[in-house]
Design an enzyme around this catalytic site. Sequence first.
Site, PDB file in Angstrom:
ATOM      1  N   LYS A  52       0.840  -1.206   0.000  1.00 32.28           N
ATOM      2  CA  LYS A  52       0.000   0.000   0.000  1.00 32.28           C
ATOM      3  C   LYS A  52       0.875   1.257   0.000  1.00 32.28           C
ATOM      4  CE  LYS A  52      -3.791  -2.481   2.162  1.00 32.28           C
ATOM      5  NZ  LYS A  52      -4.567  -2.841   3.352  1.00 32.28           N
ATOM      6  N   GLN A  96      -4.904  -1.896   9.594  1.00 32.61           N
ATOM      7  CA  GLN A  96      -4.743  -3.211   8.973  1.00 32.61           C
ATOM      8  C   GLN A  96      -5.258  -4.297   9.919  1.00 32.61           C
ATOM      9  OE1 GLN A  96      -3.740  -3.588   5.834  1.00 32.61           O
ATOM     10  NE2 GLN A  96      -3.808  -5.815   5.847  1.00 32.61           N
ATOM     11  N   ASP A 119     -11.238   2.110   3.668  1.00 34.47           N
ATOM     12  CA  ASP A 119     -11.420   0.654   3.571  1.00 34.47           C
ATOM     13  C   ASP A 119     -12.900   0.288   3.382  1.00 34.47           C
ATOM     14  OD1 ASP A 119      -9.330  -1.148   3.535  1.00 34.47           O
ATOM     15  OD2 ASP A 119      -8.950  -1.031   5.691  1.00 34.47           O
TER      16      ASP A 119
HETATM   17  N1  GUN Z   1      -6.636  -7.388   6.085  1.00 30.87           N
HETATM   18  C1  GUN Z   1      -6.852  -8.115   4.971  1.00 30.87           C
HETATM   19  N2  GUN Z   1      -7.393  -7.351   3.998  1.00 30.87           N
HETATM   20  C2  GUN Z   1      -7.519  -6.113   4.518  1.00 30.87           C
HETATM   21  C3  GUN Z   1      -8.011  -4.883   3.993  1.00 30.87           C
HETATM   22  O1  GUN Z   1      -8.467  -4.755   2.861  1.00 30.87           O
HETATM   23  N3  GUN Z   1      -7.953  -3.826   4.833  1.00 30.87           N
HETATM   24  C4  GUN Z   1      -7.481  -3.919   6.112  1.00 30.87           C
HETATM   25  N4  GUN Z   1      -7.497  -2.835   6.861  1.00 30.87           N
HETATM   26  N5  GUN Z   1      -7.033  -5.043   6.622  1.00 30.87           N
HETATM   27  C5  GUN Z   1      -7.052  -6.132   5.826  1.00 30.87           C
END
Ligand code: GUN
Length: 284
Positions: A52, A96, A119
């Site tokens: 990211k 996350q 998200d």
């Molecule tokens: N863990 C696995 N996929 C994601 C996601 O798309 N966003 C976040 N914040 N955590 C994750």
Amino acid sequence: MELIDGKKISSDIKKEIAAEVAEMIAAGKKQPHLAAVLVGHDGGSETYVAAKVKACEECGFKSTLIRFEDDVTEEELLATVDKLNNDADIDGFIVQLPLPKHISEQKVIEAIDYRKDVDGFHPLTLGKLFIGEHETFISCTPKGIMTILDSIKTDYVGKHAVIVGRSRIVGKPISQILLKRGATVTICHSRTKDLKAQTLKADILVVAIGKADFVTADMVKPGAVVIDVGMNRKADGKLTGDVDYAGVSEVAGYITPVPGGVGPMTITMLLKNTLTAAKEQHAK
Ligand code: GUN
């Protein structure tokens, strides 16, 4: 059968985002800024967050990574969320997942200002999706799936979409989006009886069940569009989806590969949501 190249679609969109960011900056506007909160050292989370941050750099975004050890308290994490909510320079942020067991993920997600929830996990965001009135911050995987389906000019109206998996990140939101687009939607899951009878009806089949090579050719209607959201690591270390690619590609009209299908789309959609958030901040 036509293969859908998620990597190519994603790379094209990233170029468009980068061009738009360059224009914004040239016009004297603030650089879009995404923050990520990472707790602990889970291998998968480390990989995702690093990707990211890298994607932010590629598109000209500012990014901030806030790290905590596994023993961070819920109060400390909630205080950080509060700080990010109130930081005018931050357009959007993510926490996350998964979080350590002693922290309530739900409490943390609910503490995020929904206007910065890039998200798309906040209950308010999901509630709006359920009502069908608002599509701003659709979570990144469903948004990536829709971008893929739109890229092949999928006709949704009256089509039968079957979703395998009922997760809050993929199955539930994608079902609501497809419903809004006019499809007839069936949601199946691990407890569904005679799953094959359901999947065989699908014009659009979205599989997000987390079981390697679970959907086989005999479960797919000839010509169907098959979207594989699975990411399973095999014993030999190779990545495989929830769909038996070799078999199903003989039957499907379109199919997304793993890797290189839905996966590359998700982070690009996070950037897209952050850009939207940044533009809304500017409009205030
Ligand atoms: N863990 C696995 N996929 C994601 C996601 O798309 N966003 C976040 N914040 N955590 C994750």
